[in-house]
Design a protein around this motif. Structure first.
Motif, PDB file in Angstrom:
ATOM      1  N   TYR A 204     -63.709 -27.486  -6.632  1.00 36.02           N
ATOM      2  CA  TYR A 204     -62.339 -27.252  -6.173  1.00 36.02           C
ATOM      3  C   TYR A 204     -62.320 -26.902  -4.688  1.00 36.02           C
ATOM      4  O   TYR A 204     -61.494 -27.387  -3.924  1.00 36.02           O
ATOM      5  CB  TYR A 204     -61.691 -26.117  -6.966  1.00 36.02           C
ATOM      6  N   SER A 205     -63.226 -26.022  -4.285  1.00 39.45           N
ATOM      7  CA  SER A 205     -63.293 -25.610  -2.886  1.00 39.45           C
ATOM      8  C   SER A 205     -64.703 -25.145  -2.579  1.00 39.45           C
ATOM      9  O   SER A 205     -65.442 -24.719  -3.477  1.00 39.45           O
ATOM     10  CB  SER A 205     -62.287 -24.483  -2.600  1.00 39.45           C
ATOM     11  N   GLY A 206     -65.081 -25.213  -1.300  1.00 36.73           N
ATOM     12  CA  GLY A 206     -66.398 -24.771  -0.895  1.00 36.73           C
ATOM     13  C   GLY A 206     -67.367 -25.930  -0.728  1.00 36.73           C
ATOM     14  O   GLY A 206     -66.975 -27.099  -0.613  1.00 36.73           O
ATOM     15  N   LYS A 207     -68.656 -25.613  -0.758  1.00 38.95           N
ATOM     16  CA  LYS A 207     -69.693 -26.628  -0.547  1.00 38.95           C
ATOM     17  C   LYS A 207     -70.953 -26.190  -1.284  1.00 38.95           C
ATOM     18  O   LYS A 207     -71.374 -25.036  -1.204  1.00 38.95           O
ATOM     19  CB  LYS A 207     -69.972 -26.800   0.944  1.00 38.95           C
TER      20      LYS A 207
ATOM     21  N   THR B 113     -67.792 -20.873  -3.195  1.00 35.77           N
ATOM     22  CA  THR B 113     -67.379 -22.099  -3.887  1.00 35.77           C
ATOM     23  C   THR B 113     -66.708 -21.800  -5.219  1.00 35.77           C
ATOM     24  O   THR B 113     -67.128 -20.897  -5.946  1.00 35.77           O
ATOM     25  CB  THR B 113     -68.613 -23.004  -4.136  1.00 35.77           C
TER      26      THR B 113
ATOM     27  N   ALA C  74     -65.298 -30.043  -1.349  1.00 34.95           N
ATOM     28  CA  ALA C  74     -64.052 -29.903  -2.103  1.00 34.95           C
ATOM     29  C   ALA C  74     -63.565 -31.252  -2.618  1.00 34.95           C
ATOM     30  O   ALA C  74     -63.646 -32.270  -1.934  1.00 34.95           O
ATOM     31  CB  ALA C  74     -62.983 -29.259  -1.225  1.00 34.95           C
ATOM     32  N   LYS C  75     -63.075 -31.259  -3.852  1.00 34.26           N
ATOM     33  CA  LYS C  75     -62.493 -32.420  -4.519  1.00 34.26           C
ATOM     34  C   LYS C  75     -63.522 -33.500  -4.841  1.00 34.26           C
ATOM     35  O   LYS C  75     -63.159 -34.662  -5.045  1.00 34.26           O
ATOM     36  CB  LYS C  75     -61.339 -33.015  -3.694  1.00 34.26           C
TER      37      LYS C  75
END
Length: 291
Positions: free
Chosen positions: A150-153, A192, A172-173
């Motif tokens: 969803y978010s982060g790495k 994340t 993300a995504k």
């Protein structure tokens, strides 16, 4: 982005991470809260920032040529580097594995972040929040593992059919599917949030020792105490279950009440019709006699 791991991109190690790091039911658990065993001699608070992984290898990435031909098949389970955490060989117990079935819903927390174990439409789903610098997984599954960021790495490590370790970075995504019987672990480059689930449904993990040792060294120990584990706390969300049970009970009671209302109304209607018929009969008989 829909990605599959059959032919993952190859990347060299992250130099900053590699160079600067000082050296990530029954037996069914959350994706990696395969992560908690009780302990009496722990230190550091679960809310502390995760330590840098203690044993991240420097370049080149580790290789295990003997295991390469076994990757992607159940034969990998015969590798001496693989063990079932439910019955680990002596001296190989992971200090961060939940042996008991994990209740759903529940939340598992440790120094890395949290894992929310939920169910939707009959499917098990884990929602994870992980702090930068931590590691997760280090295991193998007999079914495909699906992950969506969803978010982060996060950097995904996998062992390939050539026995070499490959890495790829997901942002993300992005979505990835890890095939069955492929050793893997996650290195979180940023804070994340991601989701993970398994297809077909069902969960069991075997640990891949070289990866799991890195995972277990990637975060601080818990202080211990009632309701805690060596490296975290598993919190069943009983209030949710209780509320659900309460609602179901109320629905059942309302259903029973409606049922009795229908019976009473039916009896009342029948009695009313019978009374009207009886009175009508008396009136007709009285008129007949009058004539």
């Amino acid at each position: 982005h829909d990605s599959r791991m059959e032919d993952p991109p190859r990347e060299g190690p992250n130099e900053e991470t590699a160079k600067d790091s000082p050296s990530q039911a029954s037996c069914r658990a959350t994706a990696d809260d395969k992560d908690s065993r009780p302990s009496e001699d722990s230190s550091n608070d679960i809310d502390a920032e995760p330590a840098a992984p203690a044993s991240l290898p420097s370049s080149p990435l580790p290789s295990f040529p003997e295991d390469g031909p076994l990757v992607g098949t159940d034969a990998i389970l015969s590798s001496p580097r693989v063990y079932d955490p439910c019955a680990p060989p002596s001296g190989t117990e992971s200090p961060s594995f939940v042996k008991d079935p994990v209740p759903v819903p529940s939340v598992y927390t440790d120094g890395r972040g949290s894992i929310h174990n939920v169910s939707a439409g009959g499917k098990r789903l884990n929602l994870l929040h992980t702090k930068a610098g931590a590691m997760r997984s280090g295991d193998i599954h007999s079914n495909a593992q699906c992950d969506f960021v969803y978010s982060g790495k996060v950097r995904l490590w996998t062992l390939g059919g050539d026995g070499e370790t490959s890495t790829r970075v997901l942002g993300a995504k992005e979505y990835v599917e890890i095939p069955p019987y492929v050793p893997h672990m996650f290195e979180f480059l940023e804070d994340t949030v991601m989701a993970e689930w398994w297809e077909p449904q069902g969960f069991h993990a075997w640990f891949y020792r070289p990866f799991r040792e890195i995972v277990d060294g990637s975060f601080p120990l818990d202080e211990g105490g009632e309701g805690s584990t060596r490296k975290g706390r598993l919190i069943p969300m009983q209030e949710v279950e209780t509320a659900t049970s309460s609602n179901e009970k109320k629905d059942k009671e309302l259903g029973e009440e409606e049922k009795w209302k229908e019976i009473v109304l039916g009896c009342y209607a029948a009695a009313t019709i019978g009374a009207i018929g009886f009175l009508a009969g008396i009136i007709v008989g009285f008129r007949a006699r009058s004539r």
